[in-house]
Design a protein around this motif. Structure first.
Motif, short mmCIF file in Angstrom:
data_model
loop_
_atom_site.label_atom_id
_atom_site.label_comp_id
_atom_site.label_asym_id
_atom_site.label_seq_id
_atom_site.Cartn_x
_atom_site.Cartn_y
_atom_site.Cartn_z
N THR A 18 0.85 -1.19 0.00
CA THR A 18 0.00 0.00 0.00
C THR A 18 0.88 1.24 0.00
OG1 THR A 18 -0.13 0.27 2.40
CG2 THR A 18 -1.73 -1.23 1.37
N TRP A 49 1.99 1.07 -11.77
CA TRP A 49 1.16 0.28 -10.88
C TRP A 49 -0.31 0.57 -11.14
CZ3 TRP A 49 2.34 5.12 -9.30
CH2 TRP A 49 1.38 5.82 -8.58
N GLU A 50 -1.14 -0.31 -10.67
CA GLU A 50 -2.59 -0.16 -10.75
C GLU A 50 -3.16 -0.35 -9.36
OE1 GLU A 50 -3.60 -3.30 -13.38
OE2 GLU A 50 -3.08 -2.21 -15.20
N ARG A 51 -4.23 0.36 -9.07
CA ARG A 51 -4.87 0.22 -7.76
C ARG A 51 -5.83 -0.97 -7.76
NH1 ARG A 51 -4.19 3.97 -3.98
NH2 ARG A 51 -3.29 5.99 -4.55
N GLU A 52 -5.80 -1.73 -6.67
CA GLU A 52 -6.79 -2.79 -6.42
C GLU A 52 -7.34 -2.55 -5.03
OE1 GLU A 52 -4.94 -6.59 -6.97
OE2 GLU A 52 -5.26 -6.56 -9.13
N GLY A 53 -8.41 -1.73 -4.94
CA GLY A 53 -8.89 -1.31 -3.63
C GLY A 53 -7.86 -0.42 -2.98
N ARG A 54 -7.41 -0.78 -1.78
CA ARG A 54 -6.39 0.00 -1.07
C ARG A 54 -4.98 -0.45 -1.43
NH1 ARG A 54 -7.61 0.05 5.17
NH2 ARG A 54 -5.84 1.48 5.06
N SER A 55 -4.89 -1.56 -2.12
CA SER A 55 -3.57 -2.11 -2.46
C SER A 55 -3.11 -1.63 -3.83
CB SER A 55 -3.62 -3.64 -2.44
OG SER A 55 -3.97 -4.12 -1.16
N LEU A 56 -1.81 -1.83 -4.08
CA LEU A 56 -1.21 -1.49 -5.36
C LEU A 56 -0.72 -2.76 -6.03
CD1 LEU A 56 0.92 1.59 -4.28
CD2 LEU A 56 -1.32 1.62 -5.37
N ARG A 57 -0.91 -2.84 -7.33
CA ARG A 57 -0.40 -3.98 -8.09
C ARG A 57 0.49 -3.45 -9.21
NH1 ARG A 57 -1.70 -6.71 -12.67
NH2 ARG A 57 -3.53 -5.40 -13.05
N THR A 59 2.26 -3.01 -12.66
CA THR A 59 2.00 -3.34 -14.05
C THR A 59 3.19 -4.10 -14.62
OG1 THR A 59 3.01 -1.30 -14.84
CG2 THR A 59 0.66 -1.21 -14.29
#
Length: 299
Positions: A18, A49-57, A59
């Motif tokens: 996060t 990066w991409e957001r997934e809710g409060r988390s970051l993923r 790219t």
């Protein structure tokens, strides 16, 4: 275009998941970290990066930058530490990776002599890996690796430090204690206490039981060598150790030492290093001291 701080940011994002936790790890405010990430993405012209809710993923581009960070940052850290050592009048730093429990015991027996002979070399020891030992070596997390496993890799050189015999240890009153040697059939009926390593790294399996198409009645991983020996002394199982280590640890336990098979089971202890580093004087001296220590202690 890509700076040292950018690589640390991408590592922190990946490690913490996060933005808030990454900012805390980097001792930055969240807005400051967001600004730096946005600036980097703008410079590169690609999302990292991409957001997934409060988390970051991350790219695909972010993963590429992370891979670069994992390769480059350890090299820079090593260079900084070595330059600092030079500035303080020392020759350098030797970071030693230890890949097995007996390896650590062996290192304990010789490292004092090495440091006495090389007072201008700093020594760091890495025992708990977040990666395989060879990966750590190739990625410059460590400079040398003490290991019982010879795995051929490009740009990796091996030197033999010691050769030794593995032996079976049992309690003095164990039914096997009167034997001079153990067979695969007899061992397969026992609870075998081992260190918690992958099965393919257990020589007693790969070189003794598996070729006979057998396996132990029960395999019980134990983290602590001392607890393993206490359990063996109480007939809670049997264990396999290098003979030199068994002799050191057996002074107070009265365990029975039994040869494995009619020819014995022998192993080598290696020092793995990057090929480009094999001529570094303090690494060559480590090999010399290690071999001398092994010879003097009957390893």
């Amino acid at each position: 275009m890509i700076e040292h701080s950018h690589l640390k940011i991408i590592q922190a994002l990946h490690a913490n998941g996060t933005l808030t936790e990454a900012a805390n790890a980097l001792c930055l405010s969240q807005p400051a970290l967001s600004h730096q990430i946005s600036y980097l993405e703008k410079k590169l012209g690609v999302a990292l990066w991409e957001r997934e809710g409060r988390s970051l993923r991350l790219t695909q581009a972010g993963k590429l930058l992370l891979e670069a960070a994992n390769q480059v940052l350890p090299v820079l850290a090593q260079a900084e530490q070595t330059l600092q050592a030079y500035g303080e009048g020392r020759q350098g730093i030797l970071r030693i990776g230890v890949e097995c429990y007996p390896c650590f015991e062996w290192l304990t027996g010789m490292i004092g002599q090495y440091m006495r002979q090389m007072p201008d070399i700093d020594v760091d020891i890495v025992q708990k890996f977040q990666f395989s030992g060879l990966e750590g070596l190739l990625n410059h997390h460590i400079d040398v690796l003490i290991t019982p496993d010879l795995v051929r890799k490009d740009n990796i050189e091996y030197e033999i430090l010691a050769e030794y015999q593995l032996v079976l240890l049992t309690a003095a009153d164990h039914p096997l204690a009167g034997l001079q040697q153990i067979t695969p059939e007899l061992l397969s009926k026992e609870t075998l206490l081992t260190f918690p390593v992958p099965l393919e790294r257990l020589d007693i399996l790969t070189h003794f039981l598996t070729p006979a198409h057998l396996e132990p009645e029960k395999l019980k991983p134990i983290e602590s060598l001392e607890i393993m020996l206490q359990m063996t002394a109480l007939s809670r199982g049997v264990c396999i150790l290098p003979e030199w280590l068994a002799d050191i640890k057996n002074k107070d336990l009265n365990l029975k030492k039994i040869q494995i098979g009619d020819q014995g089971l022998f192993q080598k202890l290696y020092l793995a290093m990057r090929e480009a580093d094999k001529a570094i004087p303090y690494i060559r001296e480590f090999i010399v001291v290690g071999r001398e220590s092994a010879k003097n202690s009957s390893v």
